[in-house]
Design a protein around this motif. Structure first.
Motif, short mmCIF file in Angstrom:
data_model
loop_
_atom_site.label_atom_id
_atom_site.label_comp_id
_atom_site.label_asym_id
_atom_site.label_seq_id
_atom_site.Cartn_x
_atom_site.Cartn_y
_atom_site.Cartn_z
N ASN A 180 58.89 49.19 -15.45
CA ASN A 180 57.69 49.89 -15.02
C ASN A 180 58.16 51.17 -14.34
O ASN A 180 59.35 51.47 -14.38
CB ASN A 180 56.87 49.03 -14.06
CG ASN A 180 55.39 49.31 -14.22
OD1 ASN A 180 54.98 50.46 -14.37
ND2 ASN A 180 54.58 48.27 -14.19
N ASP A 181 57.26 51.87 -13.72
CA ASP A 181 57.69 53.04 -12.98
C ASP A 181 58.65 52.60 -11.88
O ASP A 181 58.57 51.48 -11.39
CB ASP A 181 56.49 53.75 -12.33
CG ASP A 181 55.58 54.37 -13.37
OD1 ASP A 181 55.93 54.30 -14.57
OD2 ASP A 181 54.53 54.91 -12.99
N GLN A 220 58.55 58.31 -6.84
CA GLN A 220 58.12 57.51 -7.98
C GLN A 220 58.52 58.21 -9.26
O GLN A 220 58.29 59.40 -9.42
CB GLN A 220 56.61 57.28 -7.95
CG GLN A 220 56.15 56.42 -9.12
CD GLN A 220 54.66 56.15 -9.09
OE1 GLN A 220 53.98 56.39 -8.10
NE2 GLN A 220 54.14 55.66 -10.20
N ILE A 221 59.15 57.46 -10.14
CA ILE A 221 59.57 58.01 -11.42
C ILE A 221 58.87 57.24 -12.51
O ILE A 221 58.82 56.01 -12.48
CB ILE A 221 61.09 57.87 -11.60
CG1 ILE A 221 61.83 58.53 -10.46
CG2 ILE A 221 61.52 58.45 -12.93
CD1 ILE A 221 63.28 58.10 -10.38
N GLN A 222 58.32 57.99 -13.47
CA GLN A 222 57.64 57.30 -14.56
C GLN A 222 58.64 56.48 -15.37
O GLN A 222 59.80 56.85 -15.50
CB GLN A 222 56.95 58.32 -15.47
CG GLN A 222 55.69 58.85 -14.81
CD GLN A 222 55.07 60.00 -15.58
OE1 GLN A 222 55.72 60.60 -16.44
NE2 GLN A 222 53.84 60.31 -15.25
N LYS A 227 56.13 61.05 -3.35
CA LYS A 227 56.40 61.96 -4.46
C LYS A 227 56.10 61.19 -5.74
O LYS A 227 56.94 60.44 -6.23
CB LYS A 227 57.86 62.41 -4.43
CG LYS A 227 58.12 63.47 -3.36
CD LYS A 227 59.60 63.73 -3.21
CE LYS A 227 60.17 64.46 -4.42
NZ LYS A 227 61.63 64.67 -4.29
N PRO A 257 54.16 61.09 -9.69
CA PRO A 257 53.69 61.94 -10.79
C PRO A 257 52.18 61.80 -10.95
O PRO A 257 51.58 60.85 -10.46
CB PRO A 257 54.42 61.37 -12.01
CG PRO A 257 55.14 60.15 -11.57
CD PRO A 257 54.82 59.87 -10.14
N ILE A 272 52.73 52.65 -12.46
CA ILE A 272 52.27 52.18 -11.16
C ILE A 272 51.49 53.29 -10.48
O ILE A 272 51.87 54.45 -10.56
CB ILE A 272 53.49 51.82 -10.27
CG1 ILE A 272 54.28 50.67 -10.89
CG2 ILE A 272 53.05 51.49 -8.86
CD1 ILE A 272 55.60 50.41 -10.20
#
Lengths: 293, 228, 311
Positions: free
Chosen positions: A148-149, A160-162, B54, B56, B78
């Motif tokens: 998941n992210d 948060q990283i996709q 931070k 997206p 998420i």
């Protein structure tokens, strides 16, 4: 050279101690995974701190394979230098201790060549150790926890990283960690030249890494502004930089971006500089060394 | 807590205890418009602007079902959704048992609006006071401030487009109070890459903002309860 | 007969200490060259310089007509060596050890040939056993197999009999003689035991405190005329007095405690014995001496001693 490298690798991988490292890494990774599998929510809650007051946090989704892999790397990469030193510190000193070095050096093999091959073999071991770590930390975590992210808690920011933007960052991080650990290998290798048994260089390498890491993390301004930028330990954490993204004017993360690539490249450059310095010194010293063991 | 607010709103009878007849009737009309919508499913994007996050831009699906079910789902990943947003079922903003006060008029984004203050009758209600800015022409809420006993004040702004007849906004902006984030001590060794700390830049900024842009709605579609 | 090793003015300092002092010698093709000296005389340092383990402070080493500094690679391809203990990779098998060192010599040697070599030193049945399970003698044999696997022209053995049992020592001697006679190898072998060198070497070099004492043909150096003979009697003082009045005086080289040392021909011993008995000396023992120490004394101090006694 290729023949010599094969011989060095053969010697490394026939030594039982080599596999201690692989076993230790497997054990600790499985322990972390097990812990997170059964009590991961508490861990994520701890990481998220107070923000669960104002945000709805989908704990099950945060606790995915990518997150677990990051937790594992964060926890163990700082200790892996010991495992690297175990082999690199043994490289010359171990043979001196065993007495095989003098037989090796009566063979038509150049000292410089032998040193390069021995260092390169240590690097290959280091990379294999990291690949093993990647396999377990990343693939096994993905198998157990899915993807998941990626949510990465930093000191005062949460990144948060996709999902789709994550894997390349891990590849880059592992590549960076290879260089960082190869620096430790180079240090242990250099110390190995001076010793006649492998305990000395292993312990000395660890002591140096520990002292420098403490200096790196001490946050005393006097050191921060003077020595810290030059300590290789400050730069060894650079792999994390690949997980930090830039944000646009609207405060949104720009997918595929790196917060401070020049800083990472600078760290990489400094580590490579240390490697060249350590290995060159080791070769110069070894070329002049009288083998008395 | 937000759920509690909603709960108070749902289970209370809908009564007006005000003499401000004009304001009451405006609220009633606006409410009637909102009540046309029993459920909806919307596609949208969500932007979160919180100094310590931070994240997206997220593609989200928003599900609503009467009386107060609201879910924001990120299909591809998420999303950390502010609890305040989930509390604002919008549709239930005007439901409940409260006193309506006429607080005059104002101009908001070049639109003349009527300001009403809603005071819950129930003393245990976590909401102390809501202020709604209602467009008397389209009978929709353009802005609302909700003051709670414990979590300070939220502010919601809405703008409307295609779905104005259903009182469904094209965009919602929610501003709320946040605390700073601090990682528990001793957990990590951050890589100090020399970047400016975000928290240094806006240390004073203790407000977070979330914007949701609605691209399309499917109104009054049957949505299974399992979604929520 | 060409020179295989030619050493000129070889000197090595360890910090201030002089380990090898202006040493020059020549090993010819086909020699079994004995390299004698007491422990600490500089034998190992010299051998390690020949094998490029130690860098000389000054001096030249030429091997096979090439300068060791510039042709190290080519030279070492033709050299096999055992330096002191036969230390090998303990965690590897005999076969793995010989295979590794064969490849390090730059040769592709087929497995069959490696096994034959192990067969030769009677280790074929232990080829897959780890070296750490081997006895000292087995390790030594494996060391020899490794030293010879690349068919070197020159074999350098540093104290090869150290730590071996009598059978092992005998085997080692036979091996060295076999290599020399039947395989036409040049062998340089160091030892601190004169007796050992006397049996196997045709030429020898003796060093003491890093300096050359003597170099030459073993048969000449062990000329029977120059046999060292040790005499023990009940009354050494009276004996010495008696001897100094006879023709045997000129054969005396030294005396110490109860012993008198002669340098003389072996065949004259019975005559010496008779004369002593006739003069009433009670002889306890007359024997040849091979102690290297004594030999050095005989070579370096004998004349000096006789001179002082006569004065």
């Amino acid at each position: 050279m290729w023949q010599l490298l094969k011989i060095e690798l053969f010697k490394i991988f026939r030594k039982p101690r080599t596999f201690i490292s692989f076993g230790a890494i497997a054990a600790i990774i499985l322990i972390i995974q097990l812990g997170l599998k059964f009590d991961g929510k508490s861990y994520v809650e701890l990481m998220m701190g107070d923000i669960s007051d104002s945000f709805e946090i989908p704990y099950a989704m945060v606790l995915n394979g990518y997150f677990v892999a990051f937790v594992i790397l964060n926890a163990i990469l700082i200790h892996v230098p010991l495992l690297v030193a175990l082999v690199a510190g043994d490289s010359i000193a171990g043979e001196a201790n065993m007495g095989t070095l003098r037989l090796v050096m009566t063979k038509p093999v150049s000292r410089t060549g032998l040193m390069l091959v021995k260092y390169f073999a240590s690097v290959i071991y280091t990379v294999l150790l990291l690949l093993w770590m990647a396999l377990l930390a990343l693939l096994l975590s993905i198998f157990f926890f899915g993807t998941n992210d990626t949510i990465i808690p930093r000191n005062d920011v949460i990144e948060q990283i996709q999902k789709a933007d994550t894997l390349w960052r891990y590849i880059a991080a592992f590549a960076f960690a290879s260089v960082a650990l190869s620096t430790v290998a180079a240090l242990a290798f250099l110390l190995s030249v001076f010793a006649e048994n492998s305990i000395g260089p292993i312990v000395a390498t660890m002591s140096i890494v520990i002292v420098l890491t403490i200096l790196s993390e001490l946050k005393i301004p006097m050191y921060d502004n003077t020595v810290k930028p030059y300590l290789f330990t400050s730069h060894m954490l650079g792999w994390k930089g690949f997980f930090y993204s830039r944000i646009g004017p609207d405060h949104m993360v720009i997918p595929g971006s790196i917060e401070n690539l020049p800083a990472i490249l600078r760290s990489l450059g400094i580590l490579l500089g240390y490697i060249v310095m350590f290995v060159t010194t080791a070769i110069l010293v070894f070329r002049k060394k009288d083998i008395l063991s | 807590m937000i759920k509690q607010i909603s709960a108070v709103f749902i289970f209370s009878l809908f009564t007006f205890m005000s003499f401000a007849q004009e304001a009451s009737s405006l609220v009633q009309k606006a409410r009637a418009k909102i009540e046309q919508v029993n459920s909806y499913e919307a596609d949208g994007t969500m932007k979160t602007n919180v100094n310590f996050l931070k994240v997206p831009e997220a593609k989200v699906k928003i599900y609503f079902k009467k009386p107060d079910k609201l879910k924001i789902k990120n299909e591809n990943g998420i999303s950390l959704v502010p609890k305040s947003i989930l509390g604002i079922g919008l549709n239930n903003l005007l439901t409940g048992n409260f006193t309506v006060l006429d607080a005059g008029s104002d101009i908001l984004n070049n639109i003349k609006v009527k300001i009403v203050k809603l005071i819950p009758v129930d003393e245990n209600s976590p909401v102390v006071l809501s202020t709604a800015y209602i467009d008397p022409v389209h009978l929709v809420i353009l802005k609302a401030k909700i003051t709670t006993k414990e979590n300070g004040t939220y502010e919601i702004e809405m703008s409307y487009g295609k779905y104005v007849d259903y009182a469904l906004p094209d965009k919602i902006t929610c501003t709320f109070n946040i605390k700073d984030y601090k990682l528990p001590k001793g957990v990590t060794l951050d890589y100090d890459d020399g970047s400016k700390k975000i928290s240094d830049q806006k240390l004073q900024d203790t407000k977070g903002r979330v914007e949701i842009f609605y691209a399309s709605y499917a109104v009054n579609k049957n949505i299974p309860d399992t979604v929520f | 007969m060409s020179a295989i090793i030619q050493v000129n003015g070889l000197t090595k300092y360890f910090k201030e200490a002089k380990a090898v002092d202006d040493l020059s010698f020549t090993v010819n093709e086909g020699d079994v060259y004995g390299f004698l000296g007491q422990n600490g005389a500089g034998k190992s340092t010299t051998i390690r310089m020949l094998l490029t383990l130690i860098q000389p402070t000054s001096g030249d080493i030429n091997m096979f007509g090439m300068d060791l500094r510039t042709h190290r690679h080519k030279i070492l391809q033709q050299v096999g060596a055992i330096i002191e203990r036969p230390d090998l990779y303990r965690y590897l098998s005999a076969y793995e050890n010989i295979s590794i060192f064969a490849r390090m010599s730059g040769l592709k040697i087929p497995k069959k040939r490696l096994m034959e070599q192990l067969e030769l030193v009677d280790l074929a049945n232990r080829a897959d056993s780890k070296v750490k399970t081997f006895s000292q003698g087995m390790k030594q044999r494996l060391g020899i197999a490794i030293a010879l696997i690349h068919d070197p022209r020159l074999i350098i053995l540093d104290e090869p009999t150290n730590g071996l049992d009598p059978q092992g020592i005998a085997d080692m001697r036979n091996l060295i003689l076999d290599l020399s006679r039947n395989h036409k190898k040049t062998v340089m072998v160091s030892s601190h035991l004169l007796s050992e060198i006397e049996i196997i070497a045709n030429r020898m070099l003796i060093i003491d405190r890093g300096k050359k004492i003597i170099e030459g043909n073993v048969q000449e150096l062990f000329n029977p005329a120059k046999m060292i003979v040790e005499l023990q009697t009940l009354n050494p003082a009276k004996t010495l007095e008696t001897i100094m009045s006879t023709k045997w005086k000129s054969f005396v080289r030294s005396h110490e405690h109860d012993k008198i040392i002669f340098e003389m021909n072996k065949v004259d011993i019975p005559e010496l014995n008779n004369e002593l008995v006739e003069n009433g000396v009670q002889v306890l023992q007359i024997q040849q001496r091979y102690s290297l120490e004594e030999y050095f004394l005989s070579l370096t101090k004998a004349q000096q001693y006789v001179a002082t006694f006569e004065n």
